[in-house]
Structures are given as C-alpha cells and as structure tokens.
Scaffold this motif. Structure first.
Motif, PDB file in Angstrom:
ATOM      1  N   UNK A   1       0.826  -1.206   0.000  1.00 17.25           N
ATOM      2  CA  UNK A   1       0.000   0.000   0.000  1.00 17.25           C
ATOM      3  C   UNK A   1       0.865   1.263   0.000  1.00 17.25           C
ATOM      4  N   UNK A   2       1.849   1.310   0.883  1.00 16.30           N
ATOM      5  CA  UNK A   2       2.669   2.516   1.026  1.00 16.30           C
ATOM      6  C   UNK A   2       3.532   2.753  -0.225  1.00 16.30           C
ATOM      7  N   UNK A   3       4.048   1.673  -0.806  1.00 19.61           N
ATOM      8  CA  UNK A   3       4.838   1.845  -2.023  1.00 19.61           C
ATOM      9  C   UNK A   3       3.965   2.286  -3.201  1.00 19.61           C
ATOM     10  N   UNK A   4       2.735   1.821  -3.249  1.00 19.79           N
ATOM     11  CA  UNK A   4       1.825   2.266  -4.307  1.00 19.79           C
ATOM     12  C   UNK A   4       1.540   3.761  -4.165  1.00 19.79           C
ATOM     13  N   UNK A   5       1.306   4.209  -2.940  1.00 20.94           N
ATOM     14  CA  UNK A   5       1.050   5.630  -2.709  1.00 20.94           C
ATOM     15  C   UNK A   5       2.278   6.472  -3.042  1.00 20.94           C
ATOM     16  N   UNK A   6       3.450   5.951  -2.696  1.00 21.95           N
ATOM     17  CA  UNK A   6       4.682   6.678  -3.015  1.00 21.95           C
ATOM     18  C   UNK A   6       4.850   6.820  -4.523  1.00 21.95           C
ATOM     19  N   UNK A   7       4.575   5.761  -5.261  1.00 18.34           N
ATOM     20  CA  UNK A   7       4.710   5.812  -6.720  1.00 18.34           C
ATOM     21  C   UNK A   7       3.722   6.809  -7.338  1.00 18.34           C
ATOM     22  N   UNK A   8       2.565   6.945  -6.718  1.00 15.01           N
ATOM     23  CA  UNK A   8       1.559   7.882  -7.216  1.00 15.01           C
ATOM     24  C   UNK A   8       1.884   9.333  -6.851  1.00 15.01           C
ATOM     25  N   UNK A   9       2.898   9.510  -6.018  1.00 11.66           N
ATOM     26  CA  UNK A   9       3.237  10.858  -5.565  1.00 11.66           C
ATOM     27  C   UNK A   9       2.287  11.385  -4.518  1.00 11.66           C
ATOM     28  N   UNK A  10       1.620  10.477  -3.802  1.00 12.21           N
ATOM     29  CA  UNK A  10       0.655  10.873  -2.777  1.00 12.21           C
ATOM     30  C   UNK A  10       1.324  11.034  -1.417  1.00 12.21           C
ATOM     31  N   UNK A  11       0.758  11.894  -0.611  1.00 11.48           N
ATOM     32  CA  UNK A  11       1.143  11.954   0.790  1.00 11.48           C
ATOM     33  C   UNK A  11       0.577  10.720   1.484  1.00 11.48           C
TER      34      UNK A  11
END
Length: 295
Positions: free
Chosen positions: A166-176
């Motif tokens: 989950x956290x890596x997906x959010x990081x790839x999306x450029x999300x906080x």
C-alpha cells in the motif's frame, strides 16, 4: 431583502434545501458554480464574479462545496475567496477555515494546538518512513487520503506485507501517506453540527453489514443523539480551532483509552442525514444566522 450567493458543485439535495429555506426566510439566494468564478484586477474595481453575478456586490457568500480539480483551479478559487474577504464581503465559512478543514493534517494540527484529544497520526512522503511509522503505531492503522470526505478512500491495514504494498503504491503515485492508529471503538461515531458557537444538532452513526466505516454515504445508519456537555465542548472548541462558523465535527470513543477523540472537522459539511434523523432544519438555521450576522 438579504442577497446571498452559494458557491456550489452541482445542484443536488443540499442546494435544493438551501433554496427552500431561502424562500421561507425572504432571502435571495444565487446558486453559482464554483467552477465559473472569475476575477479582474488592475481596473480599479477588483471584481469577483460567477456566472455573471458580481459576488462583491452581495451581502454574503456561502461556501457550500468546492468541486474537485487540479492544483491551479483549487488555488485560484481560494484566492478569489480571500479577495472577496479583503473587499469586505462576509464569507461563511471563511477561506482560512475551508483551507484548514479540507486538509486532514492541518485540521488535526490546529485541533491539537488547542489541547484537544486526537488519535496518534503520522504523515509523510516515503514508503520506508511509513513502514517505520506503521510499526510505531502498533501495526494496525487506517490509511486516509489527505483530502477527502464521506469515508471514501479509507483503508484499514493490519498486515505488514499489505502495508508495504500500500505505502509503495502511494509513493509511486506521488501521494502523501497519512496513517492513523486504528481505534477500537463501539461500532459507531458521533457527528455534531456546530453553528455560531453552539451545537445545533447531533447524531450517532453506526456501521452496517460488517463495515467498520460509519459514514452515511457508504451505508451507515443515523439516529438522533443528545450530546452531553463534554461532547459539546469538544465540538465547539474544534470548530473554533479551524476558524469555522459552522462545521460538522466527528468524535469517536477510543475504548482502549477510555475517552473520546476528534477525528474530523468539516467546514463544508452535509446535513441531509442529520435533518432526517433529528428534524432540525439546518438550512434555515444556517441562512438565518448568516443573515443576522451581516445585518
């Protein structure tokens, strides 16, 4: 005759309820799309308008709902509200309150500064740091979008492998990445509608069908609830913390800590479920209070 504008996104139930209430109060209410706000400067007037209506010539502007959009449109819309405020136009809620409440991190920062109870929360931008925070928060968290409402986009994560993905997906999306310790609660939360420094009405929202989220928009059940003095104190103080004249304030009981904590302050709250559960005419109370404030 008092003339207001309501800046809206769409013309659904809340807009129709405001128009109904305006008719009973002898208030002229212009319903204007937020996406059509425009402004001019350098011509001596500094006009701000929407759909041909000059907003700086009205008695007040009600911010009902800001439509989703890219960074530039959202920033411009807030700039226009600030410009109107500088021209002496009363705005409910004030631009600073809207900015504060739409950002979950900023909301809780302001609430905590007032000494009010909030859940342990971590916000960051990298998956590696989020994994460390996940462990520190007990390995059971709720992942939330920084901007969002109605319980959309919330996910409970209690497994380390799922957290990593989950956290890596959010990081790839450029999300906080916004994490909040999972709160063991009795299956319901409390929504209090604050208006002008007092609680106008309150309801208990109970999750249904095995769902842990209590939001009405995703199937939660609402019932009228009479708040005690402590709940009223927390709700009013939270609204004041973000600078909101009216707000929907959410409390939840933390069974492990034996106390209620504040989880959200919404400066553009809905009230359909509250009205249906309690019979309180929120739209009329809101417009009437605004009218009294600008006189």
């Amino acid at each position: 005759m008092t003339t207001f504008a309501a800046l809206v996104s769409g013309t659904g139930w809340h807009v129709q309820d405001l128009l109904r209430a305006a008719g009973t109060l002898d208030v002229v209410l212009h319903v204007l799309p937020f996406g059509e706000v425009e402004a001019s400067i350098g011509s001596g007037s500094g006009r701000v308008s929407a759909d041909g209506v000059a907003l700086d010539g009205l008695d007040g502007v009600l911010v009902r709902m800001m439509p989703p959009g890219g960074l530039e449109p959202v920033v411009f819309r807030m700039d226009a509200l600030h410009r109107l405020e500088s021209l002496g136009v009363p705005i409910w809620n004030p631009p600073r309150a809207v900015e504060a409440s739409v950002d979950k991190y900023l909301t809780l920062s302001l609430v905590e500064r007032r000494g009010l109870p909030i859940p342990p929360t971590w916000v960051g931008q990298t998956a590696a740091s989020a994994m460390a925070a996940f462990d520190e928060l007990g390995g059971d968290v709720v992942v939330k979008p920084l901007f969002g409402s109605e319980g959309r986009g919330l996910m409970r994560v209690g497994h380390r492998e799922l957290a990593w993905r989950c956290f890596h997906a959010l990081e790839r999306l450029g999300s906080v990445i916004y994490l909040q310790r999972w709160i063991r609660h009795p299956g319901h939360d409390l929504r209090l509608f604050v208006l002008g420094g007092r609680v106008l009405g309150a309801m208990r929202r109970t999750a249904q069908g095995g769902e842990w989220r209590t939001n009405i928009a995703i199937g939660g059940r609402a019932e009228a609830w009479t708040p005690d003095a402590e709940a009223e104190r927390l709700a009013v103080a939270a609204a004041e913390a973000v600078g909101a004249v009216f707000a929907g304030v959410d409390l939840i009981e933390d069974l492990d800590q034996g106390r209620r904590v504040l989880i959200e302050v919404n400066a553009v709250p809905g009230w359909r479920a509250l009205t249906q559960a309690t019979g309180v005419d929120v739209a009329a109370a809101l417009l009437d209070s605004f009218r009294e404030a600008v006189r």
